[in-house]
Design a protein around this motif. Sequence first.
Motif, PDB file in Angstrom:
ATOM      1  N   PHE A   1       0.925  -1.156   0.059  1.00 47.41           N
ATOM      2  CA  PHE A   1       0.043  -0.244  -0.003  1.00 47.41           C
ATOM      3  C   PHE A   1       0.859   1.385  -0.129  1.00 47.41           C
ATOM      4  O   PHE A   1       0.751   2.136  -0.889  1.00 47.41           O
ATOM      5  N   ALA A   2       1.833   1.291   0.788  1.00 44.98           N
ATOM      6  CA  ALA A   2       2.693   2.443   0.868  1.00 44.98           C
ATOM      7  C   ALA A   2       3.498   2.728  -0.220  1.00 44.98           C
ATOM      8  O   ALA A   2       3.739   3.838  -0.696  1.00 44.98           O
ATOM      9  N   ILE A   3       4.038   1.942  -0.973  1.00 47.64           N
ATOM     10  CA  ILE A   3       5.001   1.962  -2.048  1.00 47.64           C
ATOM     11  C   ILE A   3       3.986   2.292  -3.425  1.00 47.64           C
ATOM     12  O   ILE A   3       4.302   3.105  -4.274  1.00 47.64           O
ATOM     13  N   GLY A   4       3.039   1.557  -3.332  1.00 52.53           N
ATOM     14  CA  GLY A   4       1.945   2.002  -4.258  1.00 52.53           C
ATOM     15  C   GLY A   4       1.481   3.512  -4.262  1.00 52.53           C
ATOM     16  O   GLY A   4       1.320   4.197  -5.284  1.00 52.53           O
ATOM     17  N   PHE A   5       0.984   3.839  -3.023  1.00 60.14           N
ATOM     18  CA  PHE A   5       0.584   5.328  -2.877  1.00 60.14           C
ATOM     19  C   PHE A   5       1.546   6.220  -3.080  1.00 60.14           C
ATOM     20  O   PHE A   5       1.164   7.363  -3.944  1.00 60.14           O
ATOM     21  N   LYS A   6       2.819   5.994  -2.511  1.00 53.76           N
ATOM     22  CA  LYS A   6       3.901   7.042  -2.744  1.00 53.76           C
ATOM     23  C   LYS A   6       4.250   7.164  -4.291  1.00 53.76           C
ATOM     24  O   LYS A   6       4.205   8.299  -4.739  1.00 53.76           O
ATOM     25  N   GLY A   7       4.075   6.189  -4.921  1.00 54.38           N
ATOM     26  CA  GLY A   7       4.438   6.184  -6.509  1.00 54.38           C
ATOM     27  C   GLY A   7       3.252   7.131  -7.137  1.00 54.38           C
ATOM     28  O   GLY A   7       3.384   7.718  -7.855  1.00 54.38           O
ATOM     29  N   GLY A   8       1.894   6.803  -7.000  1.00 49.95           N
ATOM     30  CA  GLY A   8       0.688   7.442  -7.458  1.00 49.95           C
ATOM     31  C   GLY A   8       0.948   8.813  -6.999  1.00 49.95           C
ATOM     32  O   GLY A   8       0.796   9.897  -8.061  1.00 49.95           O
ATOM     33  N   ALA A   9       1.256   9.376  -6.076  1.00 47.45           N
ATOM     34  CA  ALA A   9       1.344  10.736  -5.279  1.00 47.45           C
ATOM     35  C   ALA A   9       2.470  11.393  -6.242  1.00 47.45           C
ATOM     36  O   ALA A   9       2.402  12.550  -6.607  1.00 47.45           O
ATOM     37  N   SER A  10       3.529  10.672  -6.349  1.00 47.00           N
ATOM     38  CA  SER A  10       4.869  11.295  -7.165  1.00 47.00           C
ATOM     39  C   SER A  10       4.414  11.366  -8.644  1.00 47.00           C
ATOM     40  O   SER A  10       4.572  12.596  -9.099  1.00 47.00           O
ATOM     41  N   VAL A  11       3.453  10.431  -9.237  1.00 52.05           N
ATOM     42  CA  VAL A  11       2.964  10.771 -10.454  1.00 52.05           C
ATOM     43  C   VAL A  11       2.213  11.928 -10.473  1.00 52.05           C
ATOM     44  O   VAL A  11       2.160  12.960 -11.479  1.00 52.05           O
ATOM     45  N   ALA A  12       1.428  12.263  -9.447  1.00 53.93           N
ATOM     46  CA  ALA A  12       0.622  13.454  -9.728  1.00 53.93           C
ATOM     47  C   ALA A  12       1.233  14.591  -9.435  1.00 53.93           C
ATOM     48  O   ALA A  12       0.681  15.678 -10.025  1.00 53.93           O
ATOM     49  N   ALA A  13       2.273  14.627  -8.759  1.00 58.36           N
ATOM     50  CA  ALA A  13       3.134  15.808  -8.719  1.00 58.36           C
ATOM     51  C   ALA A  13       3.941  16.061  -9.815  1.00 58.36           C
ATOM     52  O   ALA A  13       4.048  17.305 -10.162  1.00 58.36           O
ATOM     53  N   HIS A  14       4.327  15.196 -10.354  1.00 59.45           N
ATOM     54  CA  HIS A  14       5.401  15.375 -11.604  1.00 59.45           C
ATOM     55  C   HIS A  14       4.624  15.141 -13.055  1.00 59.45           C
ATOM     56  O   HIS A  14       5.229  15.713 -13.957  1.00 59.45           O
TER      57      HIS A  14
END
Lengths: 325, 103
Positions: free
Chosen positions: A49-62
């Motif tokens: 969950f953590a690695i998936g969420f952080k990956g998604g948030a990073s895509v949203a930011a960049h």
Amino acid sequence: MEAIPSIMAQNLLSPIVLSFALGLFASLARSNLSVPEAAAKALSLYLLFAIGFKGGASVAAHGLDGSLAASLVAGVALSFVIPFVAFGLLRAMTRLSAVDAAAVAGHYGSISIVTFVSATAILASRAIDYEGYMVAVAAAMEAPAIIAALWLATRAGTGARMDRELWREVLLNGSIVLLIGAFMIGAITGERGLKEIESFIVSPFKGVLCLFLLDMGLVAGRGLRQARSVLSPGAFAFAVLMPLVGAALAMPVAAALGLSAGGTALLMVLSASASYIAVPAAMRVALPEANPSIYLTLSLGVTFPFNLALGIPIYIALAEIIGGV
Amino acid sequence: MQMHVAKRVEIIIEAPLERRLLDTISEAGVTGFTVLPVLGGSGRSGRWSREGQVSAAGGMVAVVCIVRPERVDKLLEAAFEVVERHIGVVSVTDCQVLRAERF
């Protein structure tokens, strides 16, 4: 760029590698230390969950561009091709039957999400950024290798079969659903969402990873202890050589995709790692003639520790050269 | 108390095949069964344990069905379809039940 020995030394003395070593030692020394099945499951749910969420948030930011689609296609292609290379090496280096070689080859085409998660933690500790969508690439690389392995097994004359139910189980296995689901939640909620649950999924992440790797060490040690007979010198050499071959195959692909140093390192890690979740389950159903102790021992007992201790630092150092950091 | 003769069929099978086995025996008309977790064991394929398993692939489950004697062959034929090529143990024992209409 730092020298490979220096990165290796830092890595070997990191809490995550030492936690794994502790588990491995405890298991080989026949200690009664154990992590209950439900606790191990909870830890893995947290990490996915953590690695998936952080990956998604990073895509949203960049933001997203065409490189996501290109990376997904490249990941699928690597996962499909690597088993053929692995199969050739296994037939040349070991006395494994064609069926066992096909099953092992499938494991090496697919990926180990824990190796991936460990690599992201090591990249984070070295302040090396990577493309957030590499999480989606990891999910895409789970299944194609299974098709390649079953094709190889069928060619060897077995009744390997991939029915609809097995397709569903492979493509919708809990790990993939959680990883992609958390990635989507992260991408939708972005930085705001990450901030809301940051104290849960960012700060404790490494500590949880350490506990999970302790369990992985215990499982790997148990596998090694019980399956010494399958570890011929040739098979052992294969399990160490194949990750390097997989990473070498990924390097030019990452360069062609224009991935950052972190993204390159992760694509190399994904290509170098071997599955012990999705593929073993699929092989038990579709290819029961293959000996599970061979593929689980090689993947979990040899390749996983190799990647964790030595492989990841090598891939990061090489990726830094390619990525020009 | 009135007791009735029945057959207890126990199938120990690899965890990834659990759903397939349950679907197959249900289709064969056996709708009553119990699935039990198994802690560990040893057999022709070596020792195994469910402790800390990172994957269900290496685990086993036990499926227990109690049926009337005349239905046991149909159940075994259905179960054999699934377990034939796989690691596992199928055993049948005589037992007695209290409420025959339930089986």
